[in-house]
Write a protein that holds these residues in place. Structure first.
Motif, short mmCIF file in Angstrom:
data_model
loop_
_atom_site.label_atom_id
_atom_site.label_comp_id
_atom_site.label_asym_id
_atom_site.label_seq_id
_atom_site.Cartn_x
_atom_site.Cartn_y
_atom_site.Cartn_z
N LYS A 47 -7.72 5.42 -15.96
CA LYS A 47 -6.41 5.27 -15.33
C LYS A 47 -6.54 4.43 -14.06
N LEU A 48 -5.83 3.31 -14.04
CA LEU A 48 -5.80 2.44 -12.87
C LEU A 48 -4.46 2.61 -12.18
N LYS A 49 -4.49 2.90 -10.89
CA LYS A 49 -3.24 3.10 -10.14
C LYS A 49 -3.23 2.26 -8.88
N CYS A 50 -2.09 1.60 -8.66
CA CYS A 50 -1.88 0.82 -7.43
C CYS A 50 -0.81 1.51 -6.60
N VAL A 51 -1.10 1.73 -5.32
CA VAL A 51 -0.17 2.39 -4.40
C VAL A 51 0.26 1.40 -3.33
N ALA A 52 1.58 1.31 -3.12
CA ALA A 52 2.15 0.43 -2.08
C ALA A 52 2.80 1.28 -1.00
N THR A 53 2.45 1.04 0.25
CA THR A 53 3.02 1.79 1.37
C THR A 53 3.48 0.83 2.46
N LEU A 54 4.47 1.29 3.21
CA LEU A 54 4.97 0.53 4.35
C LEU A 54 5.30 1.53 5.45
N GLY A 55 4.35 1.66 6.39
CA GLY A 55 4.52 2.63 7.45
C GLY A 55 4.72 4.03 6.90
N THR A 56 5.70 4.73 7.45
CA THR A 56 6.03 6.09 7.00
C THR A 56 7.32 6.13 6.20
N VAL A 57 7.88 4.95 5.88
CA VAL A 57 9.21 4.94 5.26
C VAL A 57 9.21 4.52 3.80
N TYR A 58 8.04 4.11 3.27
CA TYR A 58 8.02 3.61 1.89
C TYR A 58 6.70 3.96 1.23
N TRP A 59 6.77 4.52 0.00
CA TRP A 59 5.59 4.84 -0.79
C TRP A 59 5.97 4.77 -2.26
N LYS A 60 5.31 3.89 -3.02
CA LYS A 60 5.54 3.81 -4.46
C LYS A 60 4.24 3.43 -5.14
N SER A 61 4.11 3.83 -6.40
CA SER A 61 2.88 3.55 -7.13
C SER A 61 3.19 3.12 -8.56
N LYS A 62 2.19 2.48 -9.17
CA LYS A 62 2.26 2.07 -10.57
C LYS A 62 0.92 2.40 -11.21
#
Length: 314
Positions: A227-242
């Motif tokens: 399982k390969l997962k990429c996590v995208a974050t922006l400070g404390t206001v944004y978190w999403k993964s694929k």
């Protein structure tokens, strides 16, 4: 003439000290939202003269108790004050925009005769989060040990750029596997798209048994996945993964030959399942029955490997 010495009288001096008790400014805010800047203080007997707010050194709000009007607002780029919701201790900004980012300072002053002034500041970053989650490209449905895994994770448009991270089976990858990040600017607003590559040679340690159960004694290692997962974050206001899954490569079946049994394992594999159990036979290793069984097992694997090799050469 007599000299009268009067007893000394003690003098009492009262000292007042204006002080700030709390400054509350959100570290990260979102474009289009609102925020409340709070500046609380203790007058300690003093009389309030004025409260002022500055952004990057430019005054944009002033509160003058007893004056008409009590509130004065000044034009500053990126600052939109909601006067009806603002008071002597807080200021509401709405709507926020990218230009709302900056250093905000509160300044409180007391009336005469002391004219004491206290001040404090903090920074706020207003961000434009991506309008979509991260995307993974370049992956395959199946890999086998020795294959090169070479994939990219690309974020949506944002400002500032998002932070990307790669995980393999829930564990953050070694930095030597990473390529980038690379950032491209798009559109007039200077929004940013970030790409982070992942490249490594697949090994048996990168595959795991999905949906493992403690009650299973035998499971087919050919059903392992990665399982390969990429996590995208922006400070404390944004978190999403694929996340993307890939199965361990199955050898092509040879007509007339059965596939390895569930406990035969991957061809050439030398790892043991973490919860595998030893054969409950307690006879000596020199037992004829055990030697015959071992010989048959080895011959079966040798025939399977040889037949698979011939098919691959074709």
């Amino acid at each position: 003439m007599g000299v009268h010495i009067l007893p000394a009288q003690s003098a009492v001096f009262v000292s007042f000290c204006l002080r700030l008790t709390e400054l509350k400014i959100e570290e990260h805010t979102l474009v289009g939202n609102s925020t409340r800047l709070e500046c609380k203080y203790d007058l300690q007997g003093e009389k309030l003269y004025t409260v002022k707010w500055y952004k990057d050194g430019n005054e944009f709000y002033r509160f003058l108790p007893g004056e008409s009007p009590e509130v004065q607002v000044f034009d500053v780029t990126g600052v939109h004050v909601d006067e009806k919701q603002s008071t002597a201790e807080s200021v509401v900004l709405r709507p926020l925009e990218l230009a709302s980012s900056g250093k905000y300072r509160c300044e409180v002053s007391a009336e005469a005769p002391s004219f004491q002034t206290v001040t404090n500041h903090s920074s706020m970053l207003t961000v434009a989060p991506p309008d979509e989650g991260p995307r993974i490209s370049g992956g395959q449905d199946r890999y086998k040990p020795g294959d090169t895994v070479n994939v990219n994770c690309t974020s949506g448009r944002s400002k500032p750029a998002v932070q990307l991270a790669w995980y393999i089976n829930g564990e953050q990858v070694n930095s030597s596997y990473l390529r980038g990040p690379y950032t491209d600017y798009v559109g007039r607003e200077g929004l940013m798209v970030t790409t982070l590559g992942l490249k490594f040679e697949a090994g048996m340690q990168h595959f795991r048994l999905p949906g493992s159960s403690g009650h299973q004694q035998h499971r087919n290692r050919l059903d392992r996945d990665m399982k390969l997962k990429c996590v995208a974050t922006l400070g404390t206001v944004y978190w999403k993964s694929k996340e993307q899954s890939a199965l361990a490569h199955r050898p092509r079946p040879v007509p007339g030959l059965p596939l390895p049994a569930a406990d035969d394992g991957l061809v050439g594999g030398d790892e043991q399942d973490a919860d595998s159990r030893a054969d409950p036979v307690h006879a000596s290793s020199n037992s004829p029955s055990i030697n015959i069984a071992q010989s048959l097992y080895i011959n079966k694997i040798a025939v399977y490997v040889s037949a698979s090799f011939i098919v691959l050469l074709r």
